[in-house]
Design a protein around this motif. Structure first.
Motif, PDB file in Angstrom:
ATOM      1  N   THR A 263      -4.130   0.935  -2.535  1.00 11.68           N
ATOM      2  CA  THR A 263      -3.519  -0.224  -2.907  1.00 11.68           C
ATOM      3  C   THR A 263      -2.656  -0.416  -4.412  1.00 11.68           C
ATOM      4  O   THR A 263      -3.494   0.243  -5.050  1.00 11.68           O
ATOM      5  CB  THR A 263      -4.246  -1.465  -2.465  1.00 11.68           C
ATOM      6  OG1 THR A 263      -5.804  -1.695  -3.466  1.00 11.68           O
ATOM      7  CG2 THR A 263      -4.783  -1.265  -1.078  1.00 11.68           C
TER       8      THR A 263
ATOM      9  N   THR B 244       1.006  -1.309  -0.022  1.00 12.68           N
ATOM     10  CA  THR B 244      -0.281   0.025   0.084  1.00 12.68           C
ATOM     11  C   THR B 244       0.861   1.331   0.022  1.00 12.68           C
ATOM     12  O   THR B 244       1.823   1.675   0.382  1.00 12.68           O
ATOM     13  CB  THR B 244      -0.648   0.056   1.722  1.00 12.68           C
ATOM     14  OG1 THR B 244      -1.643  -0.886   1.045  1.00 12.68           O
ATOM     15  CG2 THR B 244      -1.678   1.139   1.301  1.00 12.68           C
TER      16      THR B 244
ATOM     17  N   TYR C  56      -7.647   5.569  -0.433  1.00  8.57           N
ATOM     18  CA  TYR C  56      -7.906   5.997   0.845  1.00  8.57           C
ATOM     19  C   TYR C  56      -7.733   7.178   0.961  1.00  8.57           C
ATOM     20  O   TYR C  56      -6.597   8.099   0.899  1.00  8.57           O
ATOM     21  CB  TYR C  56      -7.058   5.235   1.767  1.00  8.57           C
ATOM     22  CG  TYR C  56      -6.706   3.321   2.299  1.00  8.57           C
ATOM     23  CD1 TYR C  56      -6.695   2.618   1.450  1.00  8.57           C
ATOM     24  CD2 TYR C  56      -8.133   3.284   3.312  1.00  8.57           C
ATOM     25  CE1 TYR C  56      -6.435   1.940   1.447  1.00  8.57           C
ATOM     26  CE2 TYR C  56      -8.166   1.741   3.386  1.00  8.57           C
ATOM     27  CZ  TYR C  56      -7.831   0.638   2.302  1.00  8.57           C
ATOM     28  OH  TYR C  56      -7.527   0.255   2.352  1.00  8.57           O
TER      29      TYR C  56
ATOM     30  N   SER D 275      -7.246  -2.462   6.662  1.00 10.36           N
ATOM     31  CA  SER D 275      -7.272  -0.666   6.705  1.00 10.36           C
ATOM     32  C   SER D 275      -7.010   0.175   7.779  1.00 10.36           C
ATOM     33  O   SER D 275      -6.891   1.439   7.296  1.00 10.36           O
ATOM     34  CB  SER D 275      -8.702  -1.106   5.406  1.00 10.36           C
ATOM     35  OG  SER D 275      -9.451  -1.290   6.228  1.00 10.36           O
TER      36      SER D 275
END
Length: 126
Positions: free
Chosen positions: A52, A33, A59, A104
């Motif tokens: 990712t 990531t 995100y 996450s």
């Protein structure tokens, strides 16, 4: 040895746009990531965005969602941070980083990242 090299920072007026790039070399990061963080003078390093490498899932930190877009180019081994509608409070050194983590919930935390670039300065004038 993984190397991350940022570029694309600069000086822009409020409301303008910049695109930061992070070129990756040394190994394939297909299971990693990639994160973008920023640090203003006298402040802690702050999470901005992440993606990712395998699926391209993004995100975002709440204050940049809708203004910033994170993306990656597999062929060029490069991650991008497109920054639109920039504000003076976006002024900081922007860093790219890489981590092998899969959870996450851990994405926003700088200590979870294994590799870091040298940073690129983004300055937004009012």
């Amino acid at each position: 040895q993984v190397q991350l090299v940022e570029s694309g920072g600069g000086l822009v007026q409020a409301g303008g746009s910049l695109r930061a790039s992070c070129a990756v070399s040394g190994r394939t990061l297909s299971t990693y990531t990639m994160g973008w963080f920023r640090q203003a003078p006298g402040k802690e390093r702050q999470f901005v965005a992440a993606i990712t490498w395998s699926s391209g899932y993004p995100y975002y930190e709440a204050s940049v969602k809708g203004r910033f877009t994170v993306s990656r180019d597999n062929a060029k081994n490069t991650v991008y941070l497109q920054m639109n509608s920039l504000k003076p409070e976006d002024t900081a050194v922007y860093y790219c980083a890489a981590t092998r983590l899969v959870s996450s919930s851990r994405v926003p935390f700088p200590h979870e990242y294994d590799y870091w670039g040298q940073g690129t300065q983004v300055t937004v004038s009012s």
